[in-house]
Design a protein around this motif. Sequence first.
Motif, PDB file in Angstrom:
ATOM      1  N   ASP A   1      36.083  21.707  39.091  1.00 44.11           N
ATOM      2  CA  ASP A   1      36.367  22.404  40.352  1.00 44.11           C
ATOM      3  C   ASP A   1      37.441  23.595  40.325  1.00 44.11           C
ATOM      4  O   ASP A   1      37.371  24.810  41.142  1.00 44.11           O
ATOM      5  N   ASP A   2      37.904  23.711  39.141  1.00 46.76           N
ATOM      6  CA  ASP A   2      38.679  24.237  38.511  1.00 46.76           C
ATOM      7  C   ASP A   2      37.823  25.748  38.537  1.00 46.76           C
ATOM      8  O   ASP A   2      36.854  26.128  37.927  1.00 46.76           O
ATOM      9  N   PRO A   3      38.891  26.943  38.525  1.00 43.08           N
ATOM     10  CA  PRO A   3      37.419  28.507  38.579  1.00 43.08           C
ATOM     11  C   PRO A   3      37.908  29.035  37.122  1.00 43.08           C
ATOM     12  O   PRO A   3      38.984  28.806  36.954  1.00 43.08           O
ATOM     13  N   VAL A   4      37.190  29.832  36.675  1.00 41.00           N
ATOM     14  CA  VAL A   4      36.869  29.892  35.135  1.00 41.00           C
ATOM     15  C   VAL A   4      38.401  31.126  35.084  1.00 41.00           C
ATOM     16  O   VAL A   4      39.377  30.889  34.261  1.00 41.00           O
ATOM     17  N   SER A   5      39.394  31.143  36.028  1.00 43.29           N
ATOM     18  CA  SER A   5      40.443  32.208  35.592  1.00 43.29           C
ATOM     19  C   SER A   5      41.591  30.689  35.518  1.00 43.29           C
ATOM     20  O   SER A   5      42.316  31.939  35.014  1.00 43.29           O
ATOM     21  N   LYS A   6      41.498  29.668  35.663  1.00 44.17           N
ATOM     22  CA  LYS A   6      42.203  28.663  35.483  1.00 44.17           C
ATOM     23  C   LYS A   6      42.756  28.648  34.155  1.00 44.17           C
ATOM     24  O   LYS A   6      44.026  28.574  33.646  1.00 44.17           O
ATOM     25  N   ILE A   7      41.574  28.894  33.293  1.00 42.90           N
ATOM     26  CA  ILE A   7      41.706  28.860  31.663  1.00 42.90           C
ATOM     27  C   ILE A   7      42.392  30.322  31.599  1.00 42.90           C
ATOM     28  O   ILE A   7      43.635  29.716  30.449  1.00 42.90           O
ATOM     29  N   LYS A   8      42.384  31.382  32.073  1.00 43.18           N
ATOM     30  CA  LYS A   8      43.423  32.585  31.907  1.00 43.18           C
ATOM     31  C   LYS A   8      44.678  32.071  31.994  1.00 43.18           C
ATOM     32  O   LYS A   8      45.490  32.570  30.924  1.00 43.18           O
ATOM     33  N   GLU A   9      44.574  31.193  33.026  1.00 36.85           N
ATOM     34  CA  GLU A   9      46.506  30.717  33.498  1.00 36.85           C
ATOM     35  C   GLU A   9      46.627  30.586  32.073  1.00 36.85           C
ATOM     36  O   GLU A   9      47.857  30.008  32.107  1.00 36.85           O
ATOM     37  N   LYS A  10      45.883  28.839  31.970  1.00 33.87           N
ATOM     38  CA  LYS A  10      46.960  27.947  30.629  1.00 33.87           C
ATOM     39  C   LYS A  10      47.014  28.996  29.168  1.00 33.87           C
ATOM     40  O   LYS A  10      47.925  28.497  28.824  1.00 33.87           O
ATOM     41  N   VAL A  11      46.074  29.639  29.022  1.00 37.77           N
ATOM     42  CA  VAL A  11      46.003  31.113  27.675  1.00 37.77           C
ATOM     43  C   VAL A  11      47.254  31.823  28.179  1.00 37.77           C
ATOM     44  O   VAL A  11      47.833  31.724  27.643  1.00 37.77           O
ATOM     45  N   ASN A  12      47.636  32.182  29.202  1.00 37.48           N
ATOM     46  CA  ASN A  12      49.103  33.398  29.102  1.00 37.48           C
ATOM     47  C   ASN A  12      50.064  32.340  30.160  1.00 37.48           C
ATOM     48  O   ASN A  12      51.294  33.133  28.353  1.00 37.48           O
ATOM     49  N   GLU A  13      50.091  31.431  29.795  1.00 36.92           N
ATOM     50  CA  GLU A  13      51.418  29.756  29.926  1.00 36.92           C
ATOM     51  C   GLU A  13      51.430  29.648  28.135  1.00 36.92           C
ATOM     52  O   GLU A  13      52.819  29.740  27.546  1.00 36.92           O
ATOM     53  N   MET A  14      50.802  29.931  27.419  1.00 35.79           N
ATOM     54  CA  MET A  14      51.060  28.913  26.041  1.00 35.79           C
ATOM     55  C   MET A  14      51.163  30.492  25.427  1.00 35.79           C
ATOM     56  O   MET A  14      51.989  30.783  24.397  1.00 35.79           O
ATOM     57  N   GLU A  15      50.860  32.014  25.448  1.00 36.13           N
ATOM     58  CA  GLU A  15      50.569  32.658  24.833  1.00 36.13           C
ATOM     59  C   GLU A  15      51.127  34.369  25.603  1.00 36.13           C
ATOM     60  O   GLU A  15      51.428  35.409  24.312  1.00 36.13           O
ATOM     61  N   GLN A  16      51.403  34.433  26.568  1.00 31.08           N
ATOM     62  CA  GLN A  16      52.215  35.091  27.353  1.00 31.08           C
ATOM     63  C   GLN A  16      51.193  36.276  27.272  1.00 31.08           C
ATOM     64  O   GLN A  16      51.872  37.803  26.903  1.00 31.08           O
ATOM     65  N   ILE A  17      49.954  36.402  27.233  1.00 29.76           N
ATOM     66  CA  ILE A  17      48.786  37.928  26.795  1.00 29.76           C
ATOM     67  C   ILE A  17      48.424  38.194  28.757  1.00 29.76           C
ATOM     68  O   ILE A  17      48.275  36.963  29.151  1.00 29.76           O
TER      69      ILE A  17
END
Length: 292
Positions: free
Chosen positions: A126-142
């Motif tokens: 039920d998570d939105p696709v934006s959750k994927i971007k947040e996970k990548v931001n936590e790892m790569e600070q992009i």
Amino acid sequence: MDLFFDADKGMSFTVEVGYFDTIQEIKQKVTKYHGIPVHQQTLKFHGKTLPDDLNIHTSDILDGSRLNLVTTVVDPQPPPQTVTTTIVKTEETTPSPPSCMSTSSSNVIIKLVLKPFGVSINVGMDDPVSKIKEKVNEMEQIPLSRMTVHANGIELHDHNTMHECQLVDGSQVDITFKPPTPPAPPPPTLITRAPSPCGLNMANSKKMKVFVMSKCGEKISLEVNSSSNVGELRKELEKVVRNQGLGFGLPEEGYFFIYKQNVMEEDHSFRWHRVGHGDTIEIFNGCVTGGS
């Protein structure tokens, strides 16, 4: 220009980079020549962490600068909690691609494989696709605004859920990145000159002598105002060479000025570039296009 890297594991090496490279592009070169994944790299200069979208040209980093390379190994995600799910499939002739259609689901945890990083993340159905971007931001600070998410060649929109996009446990998603927005140039230096009784500029019109050196090592001395823009140097140089018939070869295909291994901005003053009396400015063939 060459940069020196001191890794936290005792390894030191040198990498050649461009004047206009971003930190992200430098990390990619470290990956190419030394095999350290980009997402495991953190670069520091004078104790400060360098952001990926920082452009070398706008920083204090010069040729021969020494950067600290801190590497981090991303631990694999712990296995998800055991959840029993029953998937009922109807007969179908061909598999259908993710279509992001709206249906209901329970928030079951699934594991997605991120390309090009080759790592997995856990998200809820039920998570939105934006959750994927947040996970990548936590790892790569992009920044999130630079990311685009695709699955099976279809772009997934931020507001749609994993279930709506028909993502399942083990699905692969592609993360692509838009180029960083170049930083705005510094504002021009405004100099207010008060006219003297004789109509001449006083404090801000200090004269100094500089030397201009060609690629062949020939030098010519010119007198300039420290508050004048570098563009005036081009006019004065071409006038002296033309009027005095000097054998000082100016490249016909165009040229630009280098001071202390940095490209000079012709709409900025000599004082802004910290040029002093008796300093040497070099001529390089070509033109500045804004990229490395």
